[in-house]
Design an enzyme around this catalytic site. Sequence first.
Site, PDB file in Angstrom:
ATOM      1  CG  ASP A 120      -0.281  -0.111   2.426  1.00 13.87           C
ATOM      2  OD1 ASP A 120       1.009   0.226   2.489  1.00 13.87           O
ATOM      3  OD2 ASP A 120      -0.759  -0.432   3.473  1.00 13.87           O
ATOM      4  CB  SER A 121       0.289   4.640  -0.943  1.00 17.64           C
ATOM      5  OG  SER A 121      -0.821   5.298   0.007  1.00 17.64           O
ATOM      6  CG  ASP A 175      -4.858   7.139  -1.111  1.00 18.49           C
ATOM      7  OD1 ASP A 175      -4.003   6.629  -0.461  1.00 18.49           O
ATOM      8  OD2 ASP A 175      -6.227   6.665  -0.869  1.00 18.49           O
ATOM      9  N   GLY A 245     -11.046   4.646   1.473  1.00 15.71           N
ATOM     10  CA  GLY A 245     -11.935   5.325   2.171  1.00 15.71           C
ATOM     11  C   GLY A 245     -13.208   4.838   2.596  1.00 15.71           C
ATOM     12  CG  ASP A 296      -5.814  -4.974   2.511  1.00 17.16           C
ATOM     13  OD1 ASP A 296      -5.340  -4.693   3.390  1.00 17.16           O
ATOM     14  OD2 ASP A 296      -6.578  -4.252   1.868  1.00 17.16           O
ATOM     15  CB  CYS A 334     -12.551 -25.205   9.913  1.00 13.39           C
ATOM     16  SG  CYS A 334     -10.994 -24.345   9.283  1.00 13.39           S
ATOM     17  CB  CYS A 336      -7.482 -24.276   9.143  1.00  9.69           C
ATOM     18  SG  CYS A 336      -7.704 -24.322  10.758  1.00  9.69           S
ATOM     19  CB  CYS A 339      -9.924 -27.125  12.342  1.00 10.03           C
ATOM     20  SG  CYS A 339     -10.883 -25.484  12.965  1.00 10.03           S
ATOM     21  CG  HIS A 366      -9.383 -21.107  12.667  1.00  9.19           C
ATOM     22  ND1 HIS A 366     -10.111 -22.087  11.967  1.00  9.19           N
ATOM     23  CD2 HIS A 366     -10.461 -20.200  13.003  1.00  9.19           C
ATOM     24  CE1 HIS A 366     -11.310 -21.906  12.177  1.00  9.19           C
ATOM     25  NE2 HIS A 366     -11.625 -20.708  12.648  1.00  9.19           N
TER      26      HIS A 366
END
Length: 403
Positions: A120-121, A175, A245, A296, A334, A336, A339, A366
């Site tokens: 990111d910026s 930005d 935003g 994200d 799940c 994962c 789990c 998880h």
Amino acid sequence: MPLQDDHQIPESHGYANQMPDVAPDGRPWFSYDIVAEDPETHARAGVLHTPHGDVPTPIFMPVGTKATVKGILPAQLEQLGAKIILANTYHCSQRPGEDLINEMGGLHQFMQWHRPILTDSGGFQVFSHGDNVKLTDDGVTFRVVDYDGTYVHWTPEKNMQIAQLLGSDIAMQLDQCPGYPAERRFVERAVELSSKWADRCFAAHTRPDQALFGIVQGGMHMDLRLRSLRHLEEAGDFPGYGIGGYSVGEDHETMFRTLEPLVSDYMPKGKPRYLMGVGNPTTLVRGVACGIDMFDCVLPTRTARMGTAFSGEGRLNLKNARFVHDAGPLDQNCTCPVCTGGYSRSYIHHLVRQHEMVGSILLSLHNIYYLLDLMRRARQAIIEGRYGAFVREWNDLPAARDY
């Protein structure tokens, strides 16, 4: 074309991973293909092609703020199915610094993560410093209160220089992100400034093996959102768009009031759309229906460090005494490593109550997997033409109330 000005453009040489204008096979370094569209919603499945591999969309991107996803090794991220992760330009520029990261071979080599990276910026972090920020057309001056207290001045050109030295596959323009609520004139000024900075970022960005995304701002004002988007489309051929935003204090219905028509009706169809900083499971499901491709958020790891897990039952607070004798997994559906690895709710409750770091690590594994798997299942539903039914099935689950 971007506006011309007298600002110095950083030279393109000196990058740790400098590359020619096209990939060795003659294709562009970055491209995006839509492979399926849902007949009932605006959801679409696609593939992002980057120098460090392909990314299937829709996708959730775990956040590695300081060049690490907290508590998780790169090999574990791969095991979970992560295809792309984030790093933060502001934090990496402060410690250890973009020059050192470039000297060490760029972020991929530095982190030992050899799949795609988005940076990111850093603008969100800068503007979160409140009274320690001075804003002008030229750039932003801020005091690094969370490090050594020095004053730093960033222009869009400097921001692009940092991003190119870090060497991510995707970089975001500098930005201004206004919070909520905010007066319209403040949001309008943020759109004006972000648009001018987009021009300068586009002109300053010279690294061919890194894609630069523009960012649509405008708060909850649809006309300002469209003004921001229109300027980006006229400024240059950005290969993708971030949507900034949102998730800055507003409730979800207020967010979707402008987000849904912005994405489904106005954003370019042939380019990836990235909703920045949003990671709640239900918001992801609803966002995909609008036509968003990338998400994200620090939520899965941050809530893990607070002792909380995503589940089909809704969010679980593992500090709660009701888990003391619970031998079951975090989520019985799940798959994962946590789990399926025999780690019980009782054990994780014990770790969380004793502040053992393994508890945060297990919950992070998880939670990250939970969102990655949710997007995998969403993508499959789009390909099969049944995403509308997928959304309805999700909304019937207790997990859907986890806003």
